[in-house]
Design an enzyme around this catalytic site. Structure first.
Site, short mmCIF file in Angstrom:
data_model
loop_
_atom_site.label_atom_id
_atom_site.label_comp_id
_atom_site.label_asym_id
_atom_site.label_seq_id
_atom_site.Cartn_x
_atom_site.Cartn_y
_atom_site.Cartn_z
N LYS A 179 6.28 26.85 59.77
CA LYS A 179 7.55 26.13 59.90
C LYS A 179 8.04 25.79 58.51
CE LYS A 179 9.38 22.61 59.80
NZ LYS A 179 10.60 22.08 59.03
N GLU A 253 -1.45 17.45 52.86
CA GLU A 253 -1.23 17.33 51.42
C GLU A 253 0.06 16.53 51.28
OE1 GLU A 253 0.30 17.30 48.15
OE2 GLU A 253 0.78 19.43 48.38
N CYS A 287 5.21 16.72 44.01
CA CYS A 287 4.31 15.61 44.34
C CYS A 287 3.28 15.36 43.25
CB CYS A 287 3.62 15.87 45.67
SG CYS A 287 2.75 17.46 45.74
N GLU A 387 7.16 6.93 45.52
CA GLU A 387 7.47 8.28 45.06
C GLU A 387 8.98 8.48 45.07
OE1 GLU A 387 5.56 12.67 45.66
OE2 GLU A 387 6.03 11.56 47.49
#
Length: 482
Positions: A179, A253, A287, A387
């Site tokens: 996906k 992750e 990230c 973040e």
């Protein structure tokens, strides 16, 4: 303009259940790059059914591991032959600067080769030396594929994220429904073309661009055996709850807020050269980036001044221009998110060194953000803890090594980090104390042979190399009388 009006399901391009096409727009100038089909629940059902049949009855899980490795090698060679096309496609969709997407092509080769080496040495069926010589039986350990894998990836580095999951899953003999984000519909269609040409059997792979609701439908599907997800920590928590309820294998992750610790003996010129890539690569939309800069109090002003000079030297603009270092954010809402964080930093009392919430002059039509540096930041501020996923750096002062380690570890995340020092042993000593999944010393590249993943809210499980391959197998123990 590119038109992709079909979906790659089970090894064939088929008409989707919803024939409406999504406009894929350039984040640089909002022009229409192409039109692409999007998957709905019915398409997920078809893809999972094809994967289930291929796993339960098809040849792929029973194919010799060496033959599976040959398919990945063929894919790798096909991609290498079209590396410029792949890089340009990602850059156009994502806004990633051309230097970044082109530089990423050799990394994709290294990534695949590391998985191939691990697969060659894996020991798919081994006899274990007995711990008790008096036993009268042999112990055989088999490593077998798990089944149907739902792999869900983000938009920021789509080929790399896809291969981090597809390579080990396919090498282990699993079937996969991948996906992908709607924004990457065009480049991921190219990935499907390459795998098709590489010769995967029918049903082994589907590639579905789809929204979040369809993604949740996929990971909740009863015929999916493992979920492998890369994305936000918030979404990861939701997926983990689904996996736990259904007792599915899962690897996650997730996000990061990594620290770069500049020790007092570091060469600042080298540090700034490394942080260009390690803190601001891919427009800050990655990230692993080291966006918390920890500077010794004795050299704090010097570090801040060097960061200001470095950041202001970076050209922001058209990602296809050869001298552009930072391109636009992928979407308008992502641009606004980053700008809102910059405004928050000002409200929190951090000192704005360079940048700010204003869009760079002349780039108002695109999703651009002015690269920003904040000084006098406390590690408790939201801009130091959350973040941001954009070109925003915060500089935090520390007193000594113990203080630096404490600040670095004082985070909900634990994905990456870096140490800068003229003394390699000293840098290694500090690295051993960090609670994070990967650490680079003096700007060293990340390894694809070692495991990649995070501590704490940065995820579960590991990718890359032999450890990453292990995440896609079940272990079966067979005993037999001698």
């Amino acid at each position: 303009m590119i038109v992709r009006d079909k979906l790659y399901i089970g090894g064939a391009w088929v008409t989707p259940s919803n024939v409406d096409l999504l406009e894929i727009r350039s984040p640089h100038d909002q022009s229409v790059l192409g039109l692409a089909a999007q998957a709905a629940d019915a398409d997920v059902d078809a893809a999972v059914a094809a994967a289930r049949l291929a796993f339960d009855s098809g040849p792929w899980p029973r194919t010799d591991p060496g033959q599976r490795q040959e398919v990945i090698r063929r894919f790798n060679k096909l991609r290498e032959a079209r590396a410029d096309e792949v890089a340009a496609a990602i850059s156009a969709e994502n806004g990633s600067a051309g230097w970044f997407t082109r530089a990423g092509q050799p990394f994709l080769t290294r990534q695949a080769n590391a998985y191939l080496k691990a697969a060659e040495e894996f020991g798919w069926e081994t006899v274990v030396d007995p711990s008790d010589e008096s036993v009268a039986f042999d112990t055989i350990v088999r490593r077998e594929p798990i089944g149907v894998v739902a792999a869900v990836i983000p938009w920021n580095s789509p080929f790399s994220a896809a291969m981090a999951k597809l390579a080990p899953a396919l090498l282990a003999g699993n079937t996969v429904v991948l996906k992908v984000s709607p924004e990457n519909s065009l480049s991921m269609a190219l990935l499907a073309d390459l795998f098709h040409e590489a010769g995967l059997p029918h049903g082994v792979l589907s590639v579905l661009p789809a929204d979040r609701e369809t993604s949740e439908y996929l990971v909740s599907h009863p015929d999916v055996d493992k979920i492998s997800f890369t994305g936000s920590t918030r979404a990861g928590r939701r997926i983990a709850s689904i996996a736990g309820e259904q007792l599915k294998r899962v690897s996650l992750e997730l996000g990061g807020k990594s620290a770069a610790i500049i020790l007092d003996d570091a060469d600042l010129a080298d540090v700034m050269q490394g942080l260009r890539f390690g803190a601001l690569g891919n427009n800050g939309e990655a990230c692993i980036l080291q966006t918390r800069i920890l500077a010794p109090r004795s050299h704090y002003d010097e570090v801040v001044a060097a960061l200001k000079e470095m950041v202001e030297s970076l050209r922001v603009g058209d990602p296809s221009a050869p001298d552009t270092f930072i391109g636009p954010m992928i979407r308008r809402d992502q641009q606004q998110r980053v700008i809102d964080y910059i405004k928050l930093g000002i409200e929190e009392g951090a000192r704005l060194v360079t940048g700010g919430p204003e869009v760079p002059p002349g780039l108002e039509i695109g999703n651009y953000v002015t690269p920003t540096v904040f000084a006098d930041v406390d590690n408790g501020m939201r801009i130091a803890r959350e973040e941001i996923f954009g070109p925003v750096l915060v500089v935090i002062a520390y007193d000594d090594e113990d203080d630096a380690v404490n600040i670095a570890n004082d985070s909900d995340y634990g994905l990456s980090g870096g140490i800068w020092s003229a003394d390699a042993d000293r840098a290694m000593s500090v690295a051993r104390r960090l609670r994070t999944g990967t650490v680079t010393l003096n700007g060293s590249p990340m390894s694809f042979d070692g495991p990649f993943g995070g501590y704490k809210a940065s995820g579960l499980g590991r990718e890359y190399g032999a450890v990453g391959l292990t995440g896609y197998v079940e272990h079966k123990t067979v005993t037999r009388q001698r």
